[in-house]
Design a protein around this motif. Structure first.
Motif, short mmCIF file in Angstrom:
data_model
loop_
_atom_site.label_atom_id
_atom_site.label_comp_id
_atom_site.label_asym_id
_atom_site.label_seq_id
_atom_site.Cartn_x
_atom_site.Cartn_y
_atom_site.Cartn_z
N VAL A 28 0.85 -1.19 0.00
CA VAL A 28 0.00 0.00 0.00
C VAL A 28 0.88 1.24 0.00
CG1 VAL A 28 -1.95 -1.14 1.16
CG2 VAL A 28 -0.20 0.00 2.53
N ALA A 29 0.31 2.36 -0.34
CA ALA A 29 1.04 3.62 -0.41
C ALA A 29 1.38 4.11 1.00
CB ALA A 29 0.20 4.66 -1.13
N ASP A 30 2.47 4.85 1.09
CA ASP A 30 2.82 5.51 2.35
C ASP A 30 2.09 6.84 2.50
OD1 ASP A 30 4.58 3.49 3.22
OD2 ASP A 30 6.22 4.34 2.03
N ASP A 31 1.94 7.56 1.40
CA ASP A 31 1.24 8.85 1.41
C ASP A 31 -0.21 8.61 1.02
OD1 ASP A 31 0.20 11.38 1.14
OD2 ASP A 31 1.53 11.97 -0.52
N LEU A 32 -1.06 8.44 2.03
CA LEU A 32 -2.46 8.15 1.77
C LEU A 32 -3.26 9.40 1.39
CD1 LEU A 32 -3.12 5.51 4.56
CD2 LEU A 32 -2.50 5.15 2.15
N GLY A 33 -2.61 10.54 1.36
CA GLY A 33 -3.25 11.76 0.87
C GLY A 33 -3.18 11.86 -0.65
N ALA A 34 -2.37 10.98 -1.27
CA ALA A 34 -2.22 11.00 -2.72
C ALA A 34 -3.48 10.45 -3.39
CB ALA A 34 -1.01 10.17 -3.13
N ASP A 35 -3.69 10.88 -4.63
CA ASP A 35 -4.82 10.35 -5.40
C ASP A 35 -4.50 8.92 -5.86
OD1 ASP A 35 -3.02 10.66 -7.53
OD2 ASP A 35 -4.21 12.18 -8.55
N LEU A 36 -5.43 8.32 -6.59
CA LEU A 36 -5.25 6.92 -7.02
C LEU A 36 -3.97 6.75 -7.83
CD1 LEU A 36 -5.79 4.66 -9.48
CD2 LEU A 36 -6.45 4.08 -7.11
N ALA A 37 -3.70 7.64 -8.77
CA ALA A 37 -2.48 7.52 -9.59
C ALA A 37 -1.24 7.63 -8.72
CB ALA A 37 -2.47 8.58 -10.69
N GLY A 38 -1.23 8.56 -7.79
CA GLY A 38 -0.09 8.74 -6.89
C GLY A 38 0.13 7.53 -6.00
N GLN A 39 -0.96 6.99 -5.44
CA GLN A 39 -0.82 5.79 -4.60
C GLN A 39 -0.31 4.62 -5.43
OE1 GLN A 39 -3.88 4.70 -1.79
NE2 GLN A 39 -4.30 6.83 -1.25
N THR A 40 -0.81 4.48 -6.65
CA THR A 40 -0.36 3.38 -7.51
C THR A 40 1.13 3.52 -7.81
OG1 THR A 40 -2.57 3.25 -8.50
CG2 THR A 40 -0.77 2.19 -9.71
N GLN A 41 1.59 4.72 -8.13
CA GLN A 41 3.01 4.94 -8.42
C GLN A 41 3.87 4.61 -7.20
OE1 GLN A 41 2.60 9.01 -9.69
NE2 GLN A 41 2.51 8.43 -11.85
N GLN A 42 3.42 5.00 -6.01
CA GLN A 42 4.17 4.68 -4.80
C GLN A 42 4.30 3.16 -4.62
OE1 GLN A 42 2.90 6.70 -1.13
NE2 GLN A 42 1.76 8.11 -2.46
N LYS A 76 -8.00 4.59 -14.32
CA LYS A 76 -6.89 5.44 -13.88
C LYS A 76 -5.70 4.59 -13.44
CE LYS A 76 -10.09 8.09 -11.63
NZ LYS A 76 -10.54 8.79 -10.46
N MET A 77 -5.98 3.52 -12.72
CA MET A 77 -4.92 2.62 -12.28
C MET A 77 -4.25 1.97 -13.48
SD MET A 77 -4.18 -0.86 -11.91
CE MET A 77 -5.80 -1.58 -12.01
N ASN A 78 -5.05 1.55 -14.46
CA ASN A 78 -4.49 0.89 -15.63
C ASN A 78 -3.53 1.78 -16.42
OD1 ASN A 78 -5.52 -1.74 -15.42
ND2 ASN A 78 -7.48 -1.12 -16.29
N VAL A 79 -3.79 3.07 -16.46
CA VAL A 79 -2.88 4.00 -17.14
C VAL A 79 -1.49 3.95 -16.49
CG1 VAL A 79 -2.39 6.46 -17.56
CG2 VAL A 79 -4.67 5.53 -18.01
N VAL A 80 -1.46 3.98 -15.16
CA VAL A 80 -0.19 3.95 -14.44
C VAL A 80 0.46 2.58 -14.59
CG1 VAL A 80 0.92 4.24 -12.18
CG2 VAL A 80 -1.02 5.70 -12.81
N TRP A 81 -0.32 1.52 -14.42
CA TRP A 81 0.19 0.15 -14.54
C TRP A 81 0.81 -0.07 -15.93
CZ3 TRP A 81 0.71 -4.16 -11.45
CH2 TRP A 81 0.96 -5.36 -12.10
N GLU A 82 0.11 0.32 -16.98
CA GLU A 82 0.58 0.08 -18.34
C GLU A 82 1.84 0.89 -18.66
OE1 GLU A 82 -2.92 0.69 -20.72
OE2 GLU A 82 -3.89 -1.07 -19.86
N ALA A 83 1.98 2.07 -18.08
CA ALA A 83 3.21 2.85 -18.26
C ALA A 83 4.39 2.19 -17.55
CB ALA A 83 2.99 4.28 -17.74
#
Length: 116
Positions: A28-42, A76-83
């Motif tokens: 899971v993300a450390d910064d839970l204030g981030a949006d879905l894309a930010g949490q996924t990147q973390q 939104k998650m798939n965009v980050v995952w696919e990149a």
């Protein structure tokens, strides 16, 4: 054969290696204030680090399980995952909607990867 554990506490290990396979705990993300894309990147950065510690990388992921607080966030998650995922290396994957640890947790990802 030996079992190697890392990031172990009384509840879980972040990484378990056995017989040429790396098993990662749900990340899971450390910064839970981030949006879905930010949490996924973390989370994907954490997965990269744990896989490197195990002696493998994302091109060797066999399976991935993804839990989303809202399935409406899947595109939104798939965009980050696919990149993040190299062409031709996509694992067997499941994505489901599920209640997560808190309302601020938007996503959790767990993977299993080959080492050799």
């Amino acid at each position: 054969m030996s079992i190697r554990r890392s990031g172990t506490n009384k509840r879980l290990s972040k990484l378990v290696v056995h017989r040429g396979v790396a098993y990662l705990a749900g990340q899971v993300a450390d910064d839970l204030g981030a949006d879905l894309a930010g949490q996924t990147q973390q989370i994907l950065a954490k997965i990269d680090a744990l896989l490197a510690e195990a002696g493998t990388d994302k091109t060797r992921i066999l399976t991935a399980q993804i839990w989303l607080a809202s399935m409406a966030d899947a595109p939104k998650m798939n965009v980050v995952w696919e990149a993040w995922m190299p062409e031709g290396a996509a694992p067997a994957r499941a994505t489901v909607g599920a209640p997560l640890a808190t309302d601020r947790h938007l996503i959790e990802i767990k993977v299993v990867a080959a080492i050799d």
